[in-house]
Design a protein around this motif. Structure first.
Motif, PDB file in Angstrom:
ATOM      1  N   THR A 198       0.855  -1.186   0.000  1.00  0.00           N
ATOM      2  CA  THR A 198       0.000   0.000   0.000  1.00  0.00           C
ATOM      3  C   THR A 198       0.891   1.237   0.000  1.00  0.00           C
ATOM      4  O   THR A 198       1.810   1.347   0.804  1.00  0.00           O
ATOM      5  CB  THR A 198      -0.918   0.018   1.237  1.00  0.00           C
ATOM      6  OG1 THR A 198      -0.122  -0.175   2.410  1.00  0.00           O
ATOM      7  CG2 THR A 198      -1.965  -1.057   1.165  1.00  0.00           C
ATOM      8  N   CYS A 199       0.611   2.132  -0.927  1.00  0.00           N
ATOM      9  CA  CYS A 199       1.542   3.226  -1.179  1.00  0.00           C
ATOM     10  C   CYS A 199       1.121   4.517  -0.499  1.00  0.00           C
ATOM     11  O   CYS A 199      -0.034   4.706  -0.123  1.00  0.00           O
ATOM     12  CB  CYS A 199       1.694   3.441  -2.683  1.00  0.00           C
ATOM     13  SG  CYS A 199       2.538   2.059  -3.482  1.00  0.00           S
ATOM     14  N   VAL A 200       2.075   5.400  -0.375  1.00  0.00           N
ATOM     15  CA  VAL A 200       1.919   6.646   0.366  1.00  0.00           C
ATOM     16  C   VAL A 200       2.288   7.816  -0.539  1.00  0.00           C
ATOM     17  O   VAL A 200       3.285   7.751  -1.272  1.00  0.00           O
ATOM     18  CB  VAL A 200       2.837   6.652   1.607  1.00  0.00           C
ATOM     19  CG1 VAL A 200       2.719   7.966   2.363  1.00  0.00           C
ATOM     20  CG2 VAL A 200       2.529   5.469   2.510  1.00  0.00           C
ATOM     21  N   ASP A 201       1.511   8.859  -0.474  1.00  0.00           N
ATOM     22  CA  ASP A 201       1.856  10.093  -1.164  1.00  0.00           C
ATOM     23  C   ASP A 201       2.894  10.815  -0.305  1.00  0.00           C
ATOM     24  O   ASP A 201       2.553  11.503   0.656  1.00  0.00           O
ATOM     25  CB  ASP A 201       0.611  10.962  -1.363  1.00  0.00           C
ATOM     26  CG  ASP A 201       0.884  12.203  -2.180  1.00  0.00           C
ATOM     27  OD1 ASP A 201       2.069  12.531  -2.401  1.00  0.00           O
ATOM     28  OD2 ASP A 201      -0.083  12.866  -2.600  1.00  0.00           O
ATOM     29  N   THR A 202       4.146  10.636  -0.642  1.00  0.00           N
ATOM     30  CA  THR A 202       5.221  11.175   0.188  1.00  0.00           C
ATOM     31  C   THR A 202       5.338  12.698   0.082  1.00  0.00           C
ATOM     32  O   THR A 202       6.153  13.303   0.798  1.00  0.00           O
ATOM     33  CB  THR A 202       6.566  10.524  -0.167  1.00  0.00           C
ATOM     34  OG1 THR A 202       6.782  10.606  -1.584  1.00  0.00           O
ATOM     35  CG2 THR A 202       6.565   9.054   0.246  1.00  0.00           C
ATOM     36  N   ASP A 203       4.547  13.307  -0.799  1.00  0.00           N
ATOM     37  CA  ASP A 203       4.486  14.767  -0.807  1.00  0.00           C
ATOM     38  C   ASP A 203       3.587  15.289   0.321  1.00  0.00           C
ATOM     39  O   ASP A 203       3.712  16.448   0.732  1.00  0.00           O
ATOM     40  CB  ASP A 203       3.954  15.279  -2.148  1.00  0.00           C
ATOM     41  CG  ASP A 203       4.944  15.057  -3.282  1.00  0.00           C
ATOM     42  OD1 ASP A 203       6.155  14.977  -2.994  1.00  0.00           O
ATOM     43  OD2 ASP A 203       4.508  14.952  -4.441  1.00  0.00           O
ATOM     44  N   ARG A 204       2.679  14.452   0.790  1.00  0.00           N
ATOM     45  CA  ARG A 204       1.758  14.845   1.860  1.00  0.00           C
ATOM     46  C   ARG A 204       2.291  14.460   3.234  1.00  0.00           C
ATOM     47  O   ARG A 204       2.106  15.197   4.204  1.00  0.00           O
ATOM     48  CB  ARG A 204       0.382  14.199   1.646  1.00  0.00           C
ATOM     49  CG  ARG A 204      -0.370  14.691   0.429  1.00  0.00           C
ATOM     50  CD  ARG A 204      -1.730  14.017   0.324  1.00  0.00           C
ATOM     51  NE  ARG A 204      -2.551  14.294   1.500  1.00  0.00           N
ATOM     52  CZ  ARG A 204      -3.091  13.360   2.270  1.00  0.00           C
ATOM     53  NH1 ARG A 204      -2.895  12.078   2.008  1.00  0.00           N
ATOM     54  NH2 ARG A 204      -3.833  13.678   3.310  1.00  0.00           N
TER      55      ARG A 204
END
Length: 403
Positions: A198-204
Motif C-alpha cells: 500500500t503506497c503513500v503520497d510522500t508529498d503529503r
C-alpha cells in the motif's frame, strides 16, 4: 505508449471510503498521465454512499476517470457476495461496450470473480490485485467457518480465479511466497507476481519539527476494533508512561472512544495522558508529524501474511519510527533490523522493556527521521507503486494477442 489504453478498474470499496481516496484514486490519476484511460466501477453501501453523484462523477472526470457506482448488498452473507458478483458482472459488460477496453484491473476477490467472468466471455486479460487472502480474512473476522461448505466453495473459486489471472499483485513478499505454496497450482507455474505494498503520497506525509524534551508522543492512526489490539496499545503505553514520565498517547481514529478510555481507566492512566481525535484525511499527515514513535499492532493470523498496514508507510514517510508486532506481512523484514523501529516478537514485559531501550537509542540518532523517510520513499512511495503497476499493465498488453 502512443495510443490511449482503456482499462476497467473494479473496486469493492465505495467511492467515499478512505482507502479509495488514499490508494485507488491516486494510482488511477497518476496512471492516467501515462496513457491509460480508466472506467472505475465501485460498490456503494448506503448510508456511506456519496450524496452527490453528479458532482463526484464530474470531479473524477477531471482526473481522467469515468466513475460508475453500483449498490452493494449487505445483509445476506455469502448470498450478498454472489448477488454483487452477478450484478457487477452485468454492469461491467455494459461498460465494456462503451469503450475499447484492453485490460481489467480487479481490486480484491469479489472484483476478481467479476473479472474472471468477463475474461471467460471476452478473453480480456485481468490483473488480480489481491489486497490479502480474502477468503481466509473472512475466517479471521469470524464471518466464515474454516472447513465449512461455504469456505470450501469459496476456496475452489479462489483457485480458479488465481489460475486464470493474467498477473497477480501481492501486498507483501511474504504473502507472495505463501501464495506460491497454495495447492491450486497442481504442478503448473503460477502467473507472474509483483509485490506492491500500500503506497503513500510522500508529498503529503513529511517530517515535522519536534520540540526536544522528555515528553514523548506515542501515536496511533486507524481503527480501534479488536483486530487492532486496543488492549495491547493501551497496555504498551501504560508501560511507556512508567518508563518515560510525561509521555502522551495520541490516537487518531474514528472509532468509538469509550472502550479505549475504559481500558485506560483500568490501567490507572491519567485522563490527560490520552488524546483521541477523529480527523479528516487531510489532517492526518500533520497529526503523524507530531509523533515521536508510532504503533501498529494487529492480531496475527495466516491471512495477515498477505497484508500491508497503510499506516506504517505513512508513519515512516513522516520520519517517525514504528513499533509493530511480528507475523504481519513484511513487518518482520521491515523492522527486524531495528533501523526504523522495533519488532515485538511478543507482548511480554521483557520484550516491551527492550523496545523502550531501543527507542531511546533511536531518538538520540540525528539521522533517524531521514532514514525512516528514505525507507518509505524506496519501498512504498506512490511513484514506486505507479511504476510497478505500469510495468504489469505493459506486460499484459504486450502478451495480449486478441485481434
Amino acid at each position: 505508449m502512443a495510443d490511449v489504453i482503456d482499462v476497467l478498474y473494479i473496486s469493492y470499496n465505495g467511492i467515499d471510503e478512505p482507502l479509495v481516496h488514499s490508494q485507488v484514486l491516486n494510482y488511477l490519476h497518476c496512471l492516467s498521465q501515462r496513457g491509460y484511460r480508466f472506467t472505475l466501477l465501485t460498490f456503494e453501501r448506503p448510508p456511506t454512499g456519496t450524496a452527490d453523484v453528479a458532482a463526484t462523477r464530474a470531479r473524477l472526470a477531471a482526473l481522467g476517470i469515468a466513475w460508475h457506482g453500483v449498490p452493494a448488498h449487505r445483509r445476506w452473507g455469502a448470498l450478498s457476495s454472489l448477488l454483487d458478483v452477478l450484478n457487477g458482472a452485468a454492469i461491467a459488460r455494459r461498460l465494456l461496450r462503451t469503450r475499447a477496453t484492453r485490460l481489467v484491473h480487479a481490486r480484491s476477490f469479489i472484483p476478481a470473480l467479476i473479472a474472471w467472468r468477463l475474461s471467460r466471455r471476452t478473453g480480456l486479460p485481468f490483473v488480480n490485485d489481491l489486497r490479502g487472502f480474502w477468503v481466509d480474512e473472512k475466517v479471521y473476522r469470524g464471518r466464515l467457518r474454516e472447513g465449512g461448505l461455504v469456505y470450501r466453495l469459496a476456496k475452489q473459486l479462489e483457485g480458479r480465479v488465481l489460475r486464470a489471472s493474467g498477473a497477480i499483485i501481492s501486498l507483501s513478499d511474504r504473502g507472495a511466497r505463501a501464495l506460491r505454496e497454495f495447492p491450486v497450482w497442481r504442478g503448473r507455474s503460477p502467473p507472474p507476481m509483483t509485490t506492491i505494498p500500500t503506497c503513500v503520497d510522500t508529498d503529503r506525509f513529511v517530517p515535522g519539527s519536534r520540540a526536544p524534551g522528555s515528553q514523548r508522543v506515542f501515536g496511533y492512526v486507524g481503527s480501534l476494533s479488536a483486530e487492532y489490539l486496543p488492549e495491547q496499545i493501551v497496555g504498551y503505553f501504560a508501560a511507556a508512561l512508567a518508563r518515560f514520565p510525561g509521555s502522551r498517547l495520541r490516537l487518531v481514529s474514528r472509532s468509538d472512544a469509550a472502550p479505549v478510555l475504559a481500558l485506560a481507566a483500568r490501567h490507572g492512566l491519567p485522563q490527560d495522558s490520552i488524546g483521541i481525535a477523529a480527523c479528516r484525511p487531510d489532517q492526518v499527515p500533520a497529526e503523524i508529524a507530531r509523533f515521536d514513535v508510532a504503533l501498529s499492532f494487529i492480531r496475527p493470523h495466516f491471512s495477515k501474511l498477505a497484508s500491508c498496514p497503510t499506516k506504517v508507510g505513512e508513519y515512516l514517510a513522516a520520519g517517525v519510527p514504528v513499533v509493530g508486532n511480528a507475523g504481519i506481512g513484511d513487518m518482520d523484514a521491515l523492522l527486524g533490523d531495528g533501523r526504523v523501529g522495533f519488532l515485538l516478537r511478543d507482548f511480554d514485559a521483557g520484550t516491551i522493556g527492550q523496545s523502550f531501550c531501543h527507542l531511546q537509542s533511536l531518538w538520540s540518532d540525528g539521522g533517524l527521521a531521514a532514514r525512516c523517510r528514505a525507507v518509505a520513499v524506496s519501498q512504498s512511495s506512490l511513484r514506486e507503486g505507479v511504476d510497478r503497476y505500469d510495468g504489469v499493465y505493459r506486460m499484459l498488453l504486450a502478451e495480449d494477442r486478441r485481434p
